[in-house]
Structures are given as C-alpha cells and as structure tokens.
Design an enzyme around this catalytic site. Sequence first.
Site, PDB file in Angstrom:
ATOM      1  N   GLU A  37      32.742  39.483  36.020  1.00 17.13           N
ATOM      2  CA  GLU A  37      33.053  38.109  36.403  1.00 17.13           C
ATOM      3  C   GLU A  37      34.020  38.154  37.570  1.00 17.13           C
ATOM      4  O   GLU A  37      34.953  38.966  37.576  1.00 17.13           O
ATOM      5  CB  GLU A  37      33.686  37.376  35.208  1.00 17.13           C
ATOM      6  CG  GLU A  37      33.916  35.890  35.419  1.00 17.13           C
ATOM      7  CD  GLU A  37      35.252  35.475  35.993  1.00 17.13           C
ATOM      8  OE1 GLU A  37      35.443  34.279  36.212  1.00 17.13           O
ATOM      9  OE2 GLU A  37      36.123  36.359  36.253  1.00 17.13           O
ATOM     10  N   LYS A  64      35.277  28.472  42.243  1.00 14.95           N
ATOM     11  CA  LYS A  64      36.550  27.763  42.071  1.00 14.95           C
ATOM     12  C   LYS A  64      36.475  26.411  42.774  1.00 14.95           C
ATOM     13  O   LYS A  64      35.503  26.120  43.473  1.00 14.95           O
ATOM     14  CB  LYS A  64      37.695  28.606  42.636  1.00 14.95           C
ATOM     15  CG  LYS A  64      38.045  29.797  41.746  1.00 14.95           C
ATOM     16  CD  LYS A  64      38.610  29.286  40.441  1.00 14.95           C
ATOM     17  CE  LYS A  64      38.989  30.392  39.482  1.00 14.95           C
ATOM     18  NZ  LYS A  64      39.180  29.894  38.108  1.00 14.95           N
ATOM     19  N   GLU A  76      32.125  32.861  39.471  1.00 19.65           N
ATOM     20  CA  GLU A  76      32.728  31.564  39.160  1.00 19.65           C
ATOM     21  C   GLU A  76      33.131  30.868  40.452  1.00 19.65           C
ATOM     22  O   GLU A  76      33.923  31.401  41.229  1.00 19.65           O
ATOM     23  CB  GLU A  76      33.970  31.723  38.257  1.00 19.65           C
ATOM     24  CG  GLU A  76      34.495  30.337  37.878  1.00 19.65           C
ATOM     25  CD  GLU A  76      35.898  30.296  37.330  1.00 19.65           C
ATOM     26  OE1 GLU A  76      36.400  31.310  36.805  1.00 19.65           O
ATOM     27  OE2 GLU A  76      36.498  29.210  37.444  1.00 19.65           O
ATOM     28  N   ASP A 131      35.731  35.495  41.064  1.00 21.65           N
ATOM     29  CA  ASP A 131      35.932  34.117  41.516  1.00 21.65           C
ATOM     30  C   ASP A 131      35.660  33.997  43.006  1.00 21.65           C
ATOM     31  O   ASP A 131      36.110  34.840  43.783  1.00 21.65           O
ATOM     32  CB  ASP A 131      37.385  33.700  41.254  1.00 21.65           C
ATOM     33  CG  ASP A 131      37.777  33.909  39.808  1.00 21.65           C
ATOM     34  OD1 ASP A 131      37.319  33.137  38.961  1.00 21.65           O
ATOM     35  OD2 ASP A 131      38.531  34.879  39.521  1.00 21.65           O
ATOM     36  N   HIS A 141      41.220  34.489  42.995  1.00 23.96           N
ATOM     37  CA  HIS A 141      41.393  33.580  41.856  1.00 23.96           C
ATOM     38  C   HIS A 141      42.278  32.369  42.143  1.00 23.96           C
ATOM     39  O   HIS A 141      41.877  31.228  41.939  1.00 23.96           O
ATOM     40  CB  HIS A 141      41.953  34.335  40.641  1.00 23.96           C
ATOM     41  CG  HIS A 141      42.121  33.436  39.458  1.00 23.96           C
ATOM     42  ND1 HIS A 141      43.302  32.753  39.198  1.00 23.96           N
ATOM     43  CD2 HIS A 141      41.252  33.073  38.484  1.00 23.96           C
ATOM     44  CE1 HIS A 141      43.145  32.015  38.111  1.00 23.96           C
ATOM     45  NE2 HIS A 141      41.917  32.191  37.652  1.00 23.96           N
ATOM     46  N   ASP A 155      39.619  41.154  29.891  1.00 23.54           N
ATOM     47  CA  ASP A 155      40.428  41.874  30.881  1.00 23.54           C
ATOM     48  C   ASP A 155      40.381  43.374  30.635  1.00 23.54           C
ATOM     49  O   ASP A 155      40.817  44.150  31.480  1.00 23.54           O
ATOM     50  CB  ASP A 155      41.907  41.447  30.755  1.00 23.54           C
ATOM     51  CG  ASP A 155      42.124  39.995  31.129  1.00 23.54           C
ATOM     52  OD1 ASP A 155      41.291  39.433  31.855  1.00 23.54           O
ATOM     53  OD2 ASP A 155      43.154  39.420  30.685  1.00 23.54           O
ATOM     54  N   HIS A 205      36.420  40.811  33.216  1.00 20.14           N
ATOM     55  CA  HIS A 205      37.017  39.626  33.828  1.00 20.14           C
ATOM     56  C   HIS A 205      37.812  39.987  35.087  1.00 20.14           C
ATOM     57  O   HIS A 205      38.791  40.741  35.001  1.00 20.14           O
ATOM     58  CB  HIS A 205      37.941  38.981  32.787  1.00 20.14           C
ATOM     59  CG  HIS A 205      38.571  37.709  33.208  1.00 20.14           C
ATOM     60  ND1 HIS A 205      39.922  37.481  33.102  1.00 20.14           N
ATOM     61  CD2 HIS A 205      38.037  36.575  33.720  1.00 20.14           C
ATOM     62  CE1 HIS A 205      40.202  36.264  33.518  1.00 20.14           C
ATOM     63  NE2 HIS A 205      39.074  35.689  33.910  1.00 20.14           N
ATOM     64  N   ARG A 206      37.380  39.494  36.206  1.00 26.00           N
ATOM     65  CA  ARG A 206      37.975  39.813  37.536  1.00 26.00           C
ATOM     66  C   ARG A 206      37.990  41.323  37.780  1.00 26.00           C
ATOM     67  O   ARG A 206      38.891  41.849  38.437  1.00 26.00           O
ATOM     68  CB  ARG A 206      39.400  39.245  37.671  1.00 26.00           C
ATOM     69  CG  ARG A 206      39.505  37.753  37.377  1.00 26.00           C
ATOM     70  CD  ARG A 206      40.910  37.213  37.609  1.00 26.00           C
ATOM     71  NE  ARG A 206      41.171  36.061  36.767  1.00 26.00           N
ATOM     72  CZ  ARG A 206      42.345  35.528  36.526  1.00 26.00           C
ATOM     73  NH1 ARG A 206      43.420  36.032  37.116  1.00 26.00           N
ATOM     74  NH2 ARG A 206      42.475  34.481  35.739  1.00 26.00           N
TER      75      ARG A 206
END
Length: 245
Positions: free
Chosen positions: A33, A110, A108, A35, A48, A229, A6-7
């Site tokens: 992943e 945003k 993703e 953003d 993000h 994370d 995640h990120r």
Amino acid sequence: MEVIAHRGNKAYTPENTMAAFMSAASYSISGIELDVQWTRDGVPVIFHDEKVDRTTNGRGWLRSFTYNELRELDAGGWFGEAFRGEKIPCLEEVVDWFKNQDLTLHLEVKKPPKEYRPLLDKALNLLTKEGMEQRTVISTFYHPLLKYMAQGSTEGFERALLTKTPLFRGIRYANVLQAHAIHIRHSYQAMHFYASWAKHGIPVRVYTVNRVKDALKCHRLNVNSIITDDPKTMTSVFKNNQKTS
Ligand code: G3P
Ligand code: CA
C-alpha cells in the site's frame, strides 16, 4: 489471509520510499500500500502527509513544491543514517519497479486538488500504459473519485472504498459507488461488520493491523487482507496462508 505492507516496510524503513518497498518485497506479502499526491507541477508522487516536515528535511506543503524541488529533499535521514539520501519517489519510478514484482499495488489517492480529474487520469493512464490495471487497487477516502473512475475510461481498475469508521448499510453504499472492496480502519466497533460484509462476497481489507492477536481475529472474521506496518511478523504468522482470493 493476504498481508499487505503499509507504506512499504514501515516498521523498519522510511515509509513510502523505494527502500521501504524493496524491503517489504523480501517477505511473502501479496501487495504494498502506498499514497499518491501531486506536486505543484502535476507530477504524481508517493507521499503520505500534506506537509513534508515529518518525513523529510524540508518544510512546507507538499503541493507547493515542484517535482524537481521535492527531489532535493532527503526522505530517509529522519528514520536512520542508513537511509540518508532516499528520495520521494514519483509514481512512474514506483511503477517501473512494481511491474516486475508479483505483487498487487494498493494505491491510496490522498486528498486531491479541486480539479483532480486530469491529474487522476494522468496517473491511471500511466498505470494502464505499463499494464498494471489488473494488478492495481485504487482506494480513497474521497468517495466521489470512485464514482468518477467507475464512469470514466479507467474502469479496468479495482476500486476500494476507504473508511475510518463502519458505514451504515456499507454494502449498499459500496454498490452505489460501484466499489469492489471495502478498506476499513481496525477497531472494536468495526470488527462487528467484517464477517457480514465478507458474506456478500466483497473483499474486506483492514488497516493498520500490527498486533498478532488482532490479525488472528481478522482472520477468524473472514477478512481478506490485513494492511500492516510489520510485514515481517505478519507473514510469519500467515506463512502458509497467503493468496486466499
Ligand atoms: O490504506 C489504508 C491506510 O493507509 C489509510 O490511512 O493514514 O495510513 O494513509 P493512512
Ligand atoms: Ca495510506
């Protein structure tokens, strides 16, 4: 069970930076992943928050900066001295690195500006030009975007319906949007839906799963992937069990 970072390696590196992506790739994850948003001059960048304050040394709305202005900001120093000098990456830079990795890119989108179509097309065209459309999953909380993508020239991408809460008649809704997968925030209430959605053959990916106990529960409920994370811990839990689909 697939593990998606995640990120990037968010637990140990500044989120959504090249340092975070490279660090995540050192574990046996299936994807990363991140953003995407757009600068004032229309450049897709990986970030993000709506404001730059939390994760850079700047202040203000991300969308009010040009790309060159954003590149002046430090996106690593807030996390630790070792990361001072990290920049906010643009999508192009990330794709350039990603195309040589054996990883799925979970992008993703945003909250987009009102006139999002040309901006989204530009980002998707970049991914297509680099041969990434079969390795990219586009997810978003802004569901009209999924419909737009299903109808447009960019239909080669996997599209995922992103939701914070369980959806009433989730499978039917995903079908209406022509979404290929459901990404959902992990919660006690949501857990009741995982196995029944998975039964329909739709990949269910759950975020943000940071406790081993929750990850194992997801696994038992036929969740396809967890978005975490802490890819280090989660890949050690599922080390013989990576690519399940
Ligand atoms: O893609 C799942 C997750 O990243 C959505 O929430 O706030 O972490 O972008 P957030
Ligand atoms: Ca995200």
